[in-house]
Design an enzyme around this catalytic site. Sequence first.
Site, PDB file in Angstrom:
ATOM      1  N   CYS A  22       0.950  -1.394  -0.062  1.00  0.00           N
ATOM      2  CA  CYS A  22      -0.003  -0.043   0.096  1.00  0.00           C
ATOM      3  C   CYS A  22       0.965   1.340   0.045  1.00  0.00           C
ATOM      4  O   CYS A  22       1.662   1.450   0.899  1.00  0.00           O
ATOM      5  CB  CYS A  22      -0.854   0.044   1.349  1.00  0.00           C
TER       6      CYS A  22
ATOM      7  N   CYS B 105       0.027   3.611   2.727  1.00  0.00           N
ATOM      8  CA  CYS B 105       0.636   3.136   4.218  1.00  0.00           C
ATOM      9  C   CYS B 105       2.165   3.478   4.322  1.00  0.00           C
ATOM     10  O   CYS B 105       2.483   4.104   5.435  1.00  0.00           O
ATOM     11  CB  CYS B 105       0.581   1.718   4.124  1.00  0.00           C
TER      12      CYS B 105
END
Length: 103
Positions: free
Chosen positions: A26, A29
């Site tokens: 991600c 993230c």
Amino acid sequence: MSIMESFNEIINGEQPTLVDFFATWCIPCKQMHPVLDKLKESLGDKIRIIKIDIDKNETLTATYNIQSVPTFMLFHKGEAVWRQSGAMRLNELKALLDPFLKK
């Protein structure tokens, strides 16, 4: 001790705990990693920050119904007091957490 038991032990503590549910693939993230480092640096002992990889901790991911990453949850004495998904700037995150850290 299972991951669930140790997780519960951490979130049941006196110290507010910010849980970052993330995934290695991600991009947002990854962008949050330095933000969380700076948050910990600025708040010190007022908060504990732990990261949970959703792909390695499916039980926790299911338990807390994590639908998107990053998802942040703040626990205080075992209770989820705040939750939000998506990347954010440091000042925004601090402002959102601040009301919960003055207790």
